[in-house]
Design an enzyme around this catalytic site. Structure first.
Site, PDB file in Angstrom:
ATOM      1  N   GLU A  97     108.561 -25.248 -59.344  1.00 58.61           N
ATOM      2  CA  GLU A  97     109.556 -25.676 -58.365  1.00 58.61           C
ATOM      3  C   GLU A  97     110.551 -26.587 -59.076  1.00 58.61           C
ATOM      4  O   GLU A  97     110.156 -27.508 -59.791  1.00 58.61           O
ATOM      5  CB  GLU A  97     108.922 -26.413 -57.183  1.00 58.61           C
ATOM      6  CG  GLU A  97     108.113 -25.510 -56.277  1.00 58.61           C
ATOM      7  CD  GLU A  97     107.634 -26.214 -55.021  1.00 58.61           C
ATOM      8  OE1 GLU A  97     107.603 -25.574 -53.963  1.00 58.61           O
ATOM      9  OE2 GLU A  97     107.299 -27.416 -55.113  1.00 58.61           O
TER      10      GLU A  97
ATOM     11  N   ASP B 182     102.719 -22.326 -59.307  1.00 53.96           N
ATOM     12  CA  ASP B 182     104.068 -22.754 -58.917  1.00 53.96           C
ATOM     13  C   ASP B 182     104.923 -23.310 -60.040  1.00 53.96           C
ATOM     14  O   ASP B 182     104.476 -24.174 -60.799  1.00 53.96           O
ATOM     15  CB  ASP B 182     103.985 -23.905 -57.892  1.00 53.96           C
ATOM     16  CG  ASP B 182     103.574 -23.462 -56.515  1.00 53.96           C
ATOM     17  OD1 ASP B 182     103.551 -22.253 -56.269  1.00 53.96           O
ATOM     18  OD2 ASP B 182     103.275 -24.344 -55.702  1.00 53.96           O
TER      19      ASP B 182
ATOM     20  N   GLU C 172      97.786 -19.775 -55.757  1.00 59.79           N
ATOM     21  CA  GLU C 172      99.224 -19.914 -56.020  1.00 59.79           C
ATOM     22  C   GLU C 172      99.442 -20.618 -57.353  1.00 59.79           C
ATOM     23  O   GLU C 172      98.698 -21.541 -57.706  1.00 59.79           O
ATOM     24  CB  GLU C 172      99.857 -20.725 -54.885  1.00 59.79           C
ATOM     25  CG  GLU C 172     101.367 -20.765 -54.884  1.00 59.79           C
ATOM     26  CD  GLU C 172     101.913 -21.409 -53.610  1.00 59.79           C
ATOM     27  OE1 GLU C 172     102.876 -22.186 -53.735  1.00 59.79           O
ATOM     28  OE2 GLU C 172     101.374 -21.148 -52.507  1.00 59.79           O
TER      29      GLU C 172
END
Length: 280
Positions: A108, A106, A104
């Site tokens: 955010e 990311d 993953e």
């Protein structure tokens, strides 16, 4: 006079051609490229497929994912984040595979009370393990206009960019025993959800549901796929994904003035020693 008029007409025509080609390059169709995966009516595609919005209310958030999987490439998306009091909300935009040993990459965006800055939280998971957080303030208000958030994913490194300014580079450190995401194709995901148990000041500030619904907007998605072994990916394209001297200066600028957390500096968190990739 006729000559100058002709030159002006040609310049105008050239400008129109350039503008049209830029639009064609940037334009993506969310209907064709993405599925709305949860949230019912809270996730919407409109503007002929050129715009997408996610909303959060007290009942549910919402999300979408790409129809296609990617193994290496550059992903660009323009976002305009939740405006006003966004405390407790998280807008996540990331690449991910599936399963307990998933990879993953990311972005955010952690909401905050009105007037306080968003926190941009980045992380990299390999074989199901993350804990590689770096966090930043942004040098602009991400709720006033659209801004471009990009991931360059190559076998050699992962680069996070904001408006084409590199903010983080995660290098392949397999030679030091650090797993690197390079075998699992990933889809693009995004979601808007309530995380007021941790998102703002460690959970001290809760979501103000009187301000709901909270809405984030997306446009101008672009995916450029490439592979180190692909004949169709030119040397010039490979070079364009590397950081030049200007890019390295911009990276240092962001990390000096806007980085607010780096796991590689957190000695309390790693009393037995910093992760191997931090020592390189």
């Amino acid at each position: 006079m006729a000559s100058s008029t002709g030159i002006m007409f040609y310049a105008l025509l050239l400008g129109l051609v350039v503008a049209t080609s830029m639009v064609a390059k940037c334009a993506a169709n969310f209907y064709q490229d993405f599925d709305l995966t949860w949230g019912d009516h809270r996730a919407k595609i409109f503007g002929g497929g050129q715009l997408l919005s996610l909303s959060l209310d007290k009942v549910s958030g919402s999300g979408f994912r790409s129809k296609k999987e990617y193994l290496f490439g550059r992903i660009d998306m323009q976002l305009k984040l939740v405006a006003g009091n966004s405390a407790g909300t998280v807008t996540a935009y990331y690449l991910s595979s599936q399963g307990p040993t998933h990879d993953e990459i990311d972005f955010e965006f952690l909401g905050n009370v009105s007037g306080d800055p968003y926190i941009l939280h980045t992380n990299v998971f390999t074989q199901g393990k993350g804990n590689r957080e770096q966090q930043f303030y942004l040098w602009f208000d991400p709720t006033r206009n659209f801004h471009t958030y990009s991931i360059i994913w190559k076998p050699q490194h992962i680069i996070f960019l904001v408006d084409n300014i590199p903010i983080r580079v995660f290098k392949n450190a397999e030679s030091a025993g650090v797993p690197f995401p390079k075998n699992q194709p990933m889809r693009i995901y995004s979601s808007l959800w309530n995380a007021d148990d941790w998102a703002t000041r460690g959970g001290l500030v809760k979501t103000d549901w009187s301000k709901a619904p909270f809405t984030a907007y997306y446009r101008n998605f672009k995916a450029t796929e490439f592979s180190g072994s692909s004949n169709s990916f030119s040397d010039a394209a490979l070079q364009s994904t590397e950081l030049d001297a200007y890019g390295r200066r911009r990276l240092r600028w962001v990390q000096k003035y806007f980085m607010i957390y780096n796991y590689c500096n957190d000695l309390k968190r790693f009393p037995q020693g910093l992760p191997a990739e931090c020592k390189r």
